[in-house]
Design an enzyme around this catalytic site. Structure first.
Site, PDB file in Angstrom:
ATOM      1  N   HIS A 220       7.470  34.182  35.032  1.00  0.00           N
ATOM      2  CA  HIS A 220       8.372  34.487  36.109  1.00  0.00           C
ATOM      3  C   HIS A 220       8.697  36.147  35.986  1.00  0.00           C
ATOM      4  O   HIS A 220       8.604  36.676  34.949  1.00  0.00           O
ATOM      5  CB  HIS A 220       9.639  33.645  36.293  1.00  0.00           C
ATOM      6  N   CYS A 236       9.047  31.464  27.694  1.00  0.00           N
ATOM      7  CA  CYS A 236       8.633  32.024  28.777  1.00  0.00           C
ATOM      8  C   CYS A 236       7.933  33.481  28.894  1.00  0.00           C
ATOM      9  O   CYS A 236       8.176  34.069  27.837  1.00  0.00           O
ATOM     10  CB  CYS A 236       9.387  31.876  29.972  1.00  0.00           C
TER      11      CYS A 236
END
Length: 260
Positions: A220, A236
């Site tokens: 992201h 992440c």
């Protein structure tokens, strides 16, 4: 085999906004609701092979990653998952994941059977599914993340399309390594830190849950560009805006290789 794997339309992905906030373990700590978590419940007697579940008794992916085209498959309806070809069903692979189609990469073939990477815990879990009732396609994309160099490379048909400096997991919440795949594409209606979230079929090795979700790792964006090149996430991979736009075009089921 010339069919192209699905890319989730943003209109559909926006409908999964709550799932986007629930899943990732790297964002702003948004809280999940009971309705969000409902997707974790199995539909029948067998556990569902989704990002919410842990599947025991299935083989691990031990094959050496390759950079060539990968066969990816989409079950038209739920199919049984076995530990070996013809063995008893241990789970079911559903036709949809996170309000989008399930596409998983094939890592081994036997007559009438395909062994595929699954999106469940433990990381790198695989299972055998019958080779019928499947739509098959070829993905020529490979996403590579080098943890040590904090670098992500996107290649298509063996040709490097772009390389970017990214942020990866902090020492206490490292980004998991190994071969996984692009699981879904989610566009939150009211994005707080990224206009698009791309979960993969892997989970944090140190966080069982985050923000109410199962600790699914994702690509992201991030508004503060000073994080790029640093180990600061909950697992992440935070990527620059232009990298996120390129990743948005990668078909679901495409291979993601994370290495140290």
């Amino acid at each position: 085999m010339s069919e192209e794997p699905s890319r989730v339309p943003l209109g559909l992905a926006a409908g999964a906004a709550a799932a986007a906030l629930l899943l990732t373990g790297c964002g702003g700590g948004e809280k999940a609701t009971a309705a969000d978590a409902a997707g974790a419940a199995p539909a029948g007697d067998l556990p569902q092979a989704t990002t919410y579940t842990t599947l025991d008794g299935l083989p691990q992916d031990s094959s050496a990653p390759t950079g060539g085209p990968t066969t990816v498959v989409h079950p038209e309806k739920a199919v049984p998952v076995s530990a070996e070809p013809g063995g008893p069903a241990i789970a079911e692979l559903p036709a949809t994941q996170l309000k989008g189609p399930t596409w998983v990469p094939v890592v081994e073939d036997r007559p009438g059977w395909r062994r595929v990477l699954l999106p469940s815990r433990p990381n790198r879990v695989t299972g055998w599914i019958p080779d019928k009732g499947l739509r098959a396609a070829r993905s020529t994309h490979v996403i590579k993340v080098d943890i040590s160099d904090r670098e992500m490379t996107l290649a298509e048909s063996g040709r490097v399309e772009g390389t970017w400096t990214v942020a990866v997991g902090a020492p206490k919440t490292p980004t998991p390594t190994g071969r996984t795949f692009l699981l879904a594409s989610l566009a939150p209606e009211k994005p707080t830190y990224s206009p698009l979230i791309l979960p993969v079929g892997a989970h944090s090795a140190t966080l069982d849950t985050f923000g109410g979700g199962p600790g699914t790792v994702a690509f992201h964006g991030w508004r503060d560009t000073s994080v790029f090149g640093r180990p600061v996430t909950h697992g992440c991979v935070r990527v620059p805006a232009d990298a996120l736009k390129r990743l948005a075009k990668v078909p679901l089921g495409s291979i993601v290789q994370i290495q140290t």
